[in-house]
Design a protein around this motif. Structure first.
Motif, mmCIF file in Angstrom:
data_model
loop_
_atom_site.group_PDB
_atom_site.id
_atom_site.type_symbol
_atom_site.label_atom_id
_atom_site.label_comp_id
_atom_site.label_asym_id
_atom_site.label_seq_id
_atom_site.Cartn_x
_atom_site.Cartn_y
_atom_site.Cartn_z
ATOM 1 N N LEU A 1 -8.467 10.470 11.488
ATOM 2 C CA LEU A 1 -8.768 9.100 11.940
ATOM 3 C C LEU A 1 -7.598 8.484 12.689
ATOM 4 O O LEU A 1 -7.774 7.705 13.625
ATOM 5 N N VAL B 1 -15.301 -4.355 1.276
ATOM 6 C CA VAL B 1 -13.926 -4.055 1.663
ATOM 7 C C VAL B 1 -13.711 -4.899 2.921
ATOM 8 O O VAL B 1 -14.361 -4.664 3.931
ATOM 9 N N TRP C 1 -6.219 -0.689 2.255
ATOM 10 C CA TRP C 1 -6.176 0.595 2.966
ATOM 11 C C TRP C 1 -5.455 0.338 4.279
ATOM 12 O O TRP C 1 -5.701 -0.696 4.923
ATOM 13 N N ALA D 1 -14.405 -0.322 7.333
ATOM 14 C CA ALA D 1 -13.696 -1.603 7.363
ATOM 15 C C ALA D 1 -12.406 -1.499 8.179
ATOM 16 O O ALA D 1 -12.022 -2.449 8.883
ATOM 17 N N LEU D 2 -11.728 -0.345 8.109
ATOM 18 C CA LEU D 2 -10.537 -0.146 8.951
ATOM 19 C C LEU D 2 -10.919 -0.234 10.428
ATOM 20 O O LEU D 2 -10.219 -0.839 11.244
ATOM 21 N N PRO E 1 -10.789 7.677 -0.127
ATOM 22 C CA PRO E 1 -11.194 6.473 0.627
ATOM 23 C C PRO E 1 -12.702 6.511 0.866
ATOM 24 O O PRO E 1 -13.215 7.457 1.454
ATOM 25 N N ASP E 2 -13.423 5.534 0.394
ATOM 26 C CA ASP E 2 -14.879 5.571 0.471
ATOM 27 C C ASP E 2 -15.364 5.176 1.854
ATOM 28 O O ASP E 2 -14.601 4.673 2.683
ATOM 29 N N TRP F 1 -8.900 -4.739 3.257
ATOM 30 C CA TRP F 1 -8.568 -5.150 1.885
ATOM 31 C C TRP F 1 -9.623 -4.653 0.901
ATOM 32 O O TRP F 1 -10.807 -4.917 1.068
ATOM 33 N N PRO G 1 -10.874 -5.031 -2.661
ATOM 34 C CA PRO G 1 -10.756 -5.871 -3.865
ATOM 35 C C PRO G 1 -11.090 -5.124 -5.154
ATOM 36 O O PRO G 1 -10.707 -5.572 -6.227
ATOM 37 N N THR H 1 -3.961 -0.688 11.514
ATOM 38 C CA THR H 1 -5.149 -1.442 11.089
ATOM 39 C C THR H 1 -5.219 -1.359 9.566
ATOM 40 O O THR H 1 -4.554 -0.512 8.965
ATOM 41 N N TRP H 2 -6.009 -2.244 8.980
ATOM 42 C CA TRP H 2 -6.027 -2.318 7.518
ATOM 43 C C TRP H 2 -7.355 -2.875 7.045
ATOM 44 O O TRP H 2 -8.135 -3.430 7.833
ATOM 45 N N ALA I 1 -14.689 1.624 3.082
ATOM 46 C CA ALA I 1 -13.281 1.385 3.398
ATOM 47 C C ALA I 1 -12.948 1.885 4.801
ATOM 48 O O ALA I 1 -12.278 1.190 5.579
ATOM 49 N N LEU I 2 -13.438 3.053 5.144
ATOM 50 C CA LEU I 2 -13.121 3.608 6.459
ATOM 51 C C LEU I 2 -13.780 2.782 7.565
ATOM 52 O O LEU I 2 -13.176 2.509 8.600
#
Lengths: 349, 315
Positions: A237, A189, B93, A142-143, A135-136, B77, B79, B74-75, A139-140
């Motif tokens: 996390l 993301v 994710w 963005a969560l 997971p880049d 997207w 792409p 939580t999530w 991405a983290l």
């Protein structure tokens, strides 16, 4: 307790790609800048400490090459942290507090351009359960951003506003990489768009610390470090509440940030959503709050990994030294989703 | 001066790690399609399980079986999936709290698009066809319509036949290496069979190979000086172990060589002389092979040995 101040700060211009210079070639002008500001020669410095990462460089012991830039002969007292230079500054601060040195040179540098920084940063994650999924870093983040949106603590409009304010402030920062009107861009993301993320770039920074009367001798306007603390949260996390940053709040409390109001806050928030978390943790969100947040443009305008946190301390000190600020807070972070946080409080005389 | 050199650099390593008792039980459990958590000091069930309490740092060992269905907390997207990530098509994710767990696990959710994903949605594990005892035994999660809390937690011994006690996780990072200005100049000169050092403007020493800075003065070394080609062996060692992928017969000699005009010795192999006749002070010169971008080795010049005083500062 001994008084310790930042007496000089310098940084490189931060650029997308510095392939033409090696790390030491990029760093050397910055080191010469801060030494010239204080009139010190490298051999006059009591303690030298640096922050950088082998994973960015793709080479083991890469910091030893950069060490050529400080002139390490005859032997000097030196140390290195495999982390943002803000933590190197912490080590140097302790060294000065204990009386083992009168002055310290702290520097940090990072070149993200040779590799893919989003992939490189996956290597700092839990190697058993998380890193194998790659997971880049975006991405983290963005969560974390989605968690904030779900909790109704922010929305995409506010995040876009943070991005715009940061890049607008960076107009007056000659070192910034990204300034002015930056289009929101596509979702990298979702919910994070390009403009919510830091630019990828290369750069270096350095500060000189000095104790007591030495600081007063080296500059007319020392930026005194009134408190400095750093805290860490659980590595996993899924154990943390990503909408909050108790480690930042505790570090700020121990650094004395809440004893009296500050007028400037340099926050190391590589992602717009992280500024929301930090403002809440540091109680900077009151409607009547007049704290100037990231007048430099912050990490959204320039994000040399490993140096961006040290730059927050340097920018805050520069505001004190110029008289633009009387009491400033500086924050640095490391790890995914604000895992580790450092807070310093700086004041003029 | 031509442009700075670059070259691809791949850092790759199959990291092998031992597992403690809790991690071993969890990853073996995944192989057997069983998800285990661990009870923390405050009674919460931590999934994926840790060996030490995330709050108190106390050692924790009490395993609990939880569900393979859960709720998204939580999530995000994604792409554009990247190399190594669980799915090759766009995915979300997610942090997912499995039924019976109190913390969330990070993984990927296979969903047709961002509109099909929301916090609070129900998901279930999609098991990988081939399972080895790794987090990737969960291929990903997929949407699910079971009600929340359908699965109760239950005590579990953590014992399985053929427990997994270690994992090997290959890691690869790709870089484009650039050596910077000084080293580029050095490498480019070598291709013309010239060796250049750089002089420090303060102490006047000539460094070879140059790295752009004088390590004594901390100043840029900006004056190029051709050194060599001949030099003096300042010290050496006899190599008796054959290196993998290196086609050189052992024993051979690796030496520090002070090129004429240089103030720093560089190192290279010595050839053209029996290994047991190499000595300090031996005068040597480079031997280039066709198309070689650097000297293959150095050989004796036949000159008388250098006087010790002429190189003692460079040992």
């Amino acid at each position: 307790m001994r008084e310790v101040a930042i007496v000089a700060f310098g940084q490189s211009d931060h650029v997308r790609d510095s392939a033409e210079t090696s790390e030491v070639e990029m760093l050397m002008p910055v080191l010469h800048d801060v030494l010239a500001q204080t009139g010190l020669a490298a051999r006059d410095i009591g303690f030298t400490c640096s922050g950088s990462s082998d994973y960015l460089a793709g080479r083991a012991f890469s910091f030893t090459m950069a060490l050529d830039g400080v002139g390490a002969w005859p032997p000097i007292s030196e140390s290195h942290v495999e982390m943002d230079g803000a933590w190197a500054l912490y080590e140097a601060w302790v060294k000065l507090l204990t009386g083992e040195a009168e002055t310290a040179l702290v520097y940090a540098y990072g070149k993200s351009s040779p590799g893919d920084v989003r992939e490189v940063l996956t290597r700092q994650l839990d190697p058993y359960y998380v890193a194998p999924l790659w997971p880049d870093s975006v991405a983290l983040a963005a969560l974390q951003a989605q968690a904030l949106i779900d909790a109704e603590l922010t929305d995409e409009r506010e995040l876009a506003g943070i991005a715009a304010r940061s890049r607008a402030d960076a107009e007056t920062n000659p070192h910034a990489q990204l300034r002015g009107a930056v289009p929101a861009g596509e979702h990298l993301v979702a919910p994070l768009r390009t403009s919510d993320c830091p630019p990828i770039g290369d750069g270096a920074a350095a500060v000189v610390l000095a104790a007591g009367d030495t600081a007063r001798r080296l500059t007319d306007r020392p930026a005194w470090i009134r408190g400095l603390d750093h805290r860490i949260e659980a590595h996993s996390l899924g154990v943390r509440d990503l909408t909050d940053s108790p480690s930042t709040r505790l570090a700020a409390e121990r650094a004395g940030a809440f004893e009296r109001p500050v007028d400037t806050a340099e926050l190391h928030a590589p992602f717009t959503s992280q500024e929301v978390v930090l403002r809440r943790a540091l109680k900077l969100d009151a409607p009547d709050c007049t704290v100037r947040i990231n007048p430099s443009g912050g990490a959204l305008a320039a994000h040399p990994v490993m140096a961006a946190g040290l730059i927050r301390l340097g920018e805050a000190a520069a505001r004190i030294q110029s008289g633009a600020s009387g009491r400033a807070l500086a924050h640095a972070t490391s790890g995914p989703c604000l895992q580790q946080n450092l807070v310093a409080v700086l004041e003029g005389e | 001066m031509s442009e700075v050199l670059t070259a691809p650099l791949v850092v790759e390593f199959p990291f092998t790690r031992s597992l403690g008792p809790v991690q071993s039980a969890f990853l073996t459990g995944l192989r057997e399609r069983t998800v285990l958590g661990v009870t923390a000091s405050d009674g919460r069930v931590v999934v994926p399980p840790t060996e030490y309490d995330p709050v108190t740092a106390e050692e924790i060992r009490e395993l609990v079986e939880v569900g393979s269905h859960g709720t998204v907390t939580t999530w995000a997207w994604n792409p554009s999936p990247r190399r190594g990530q669980p799915l090759t098509t766009p995915f979300a994710w997610i942090l997912v709290r499995l039924d019976g767990a109190d913390t969330a696990l990070l993984h990927a959710l296979d969903a047709p698009g961002p509109d099909a994903v929301r916090t609070g949605m129900r998901v279930r594990v999609r098991w990988a066809a081939q399972r080895t005892g790794a987090i990737t035994d969960i291929a990903c999660f997929e949407p699910d319509d079971s009600p929340a809390g359908a699965h109760e937690r239950a005590p579990h011994s953590g014992e399985f036949a053929n427990a997994v006690t270690g994992i090997t996780t290959p890691a690869r990072l790709d870089y484009t290496y650039s050596p910077g200005r000084a080293q580029s100049r050095y490498i480019q000169a070598l291709s013309d069979h010239k060796t250049i050092g750089e002089r420090c403007p303060s102490c006047r020493k000539v460094y070879v190979p140059p790295r752009g800075a004088c390590p004594t003065c901390g100043l840029a070394t900006d004056t190029q000086v051709e050194v060599g080609p001949r030099g003096t062996v300042t010290t050496f060692c006899i190599v008796n172990i054959k290196a993998k992928n290196l086609d050189i017969e052992v024993p051979y000699v690796y030496a520090h060589i002070a090129l004429d005009g240089a103030d720093l010795a560089l190192h290279a192999r010595i050839g053209g002389i029996p290994y047991d006749r190499v000595r300090m002070g031996l005068r040597v010169e480079p031997v280039w092979t066709e198309h070689g971008r650097f000297p293959d080795h150095y050989r004796p010049t036949g000159e008388p040995d250098a006087d010790y005083d002429s190189y003692k500062e460079l040992i």
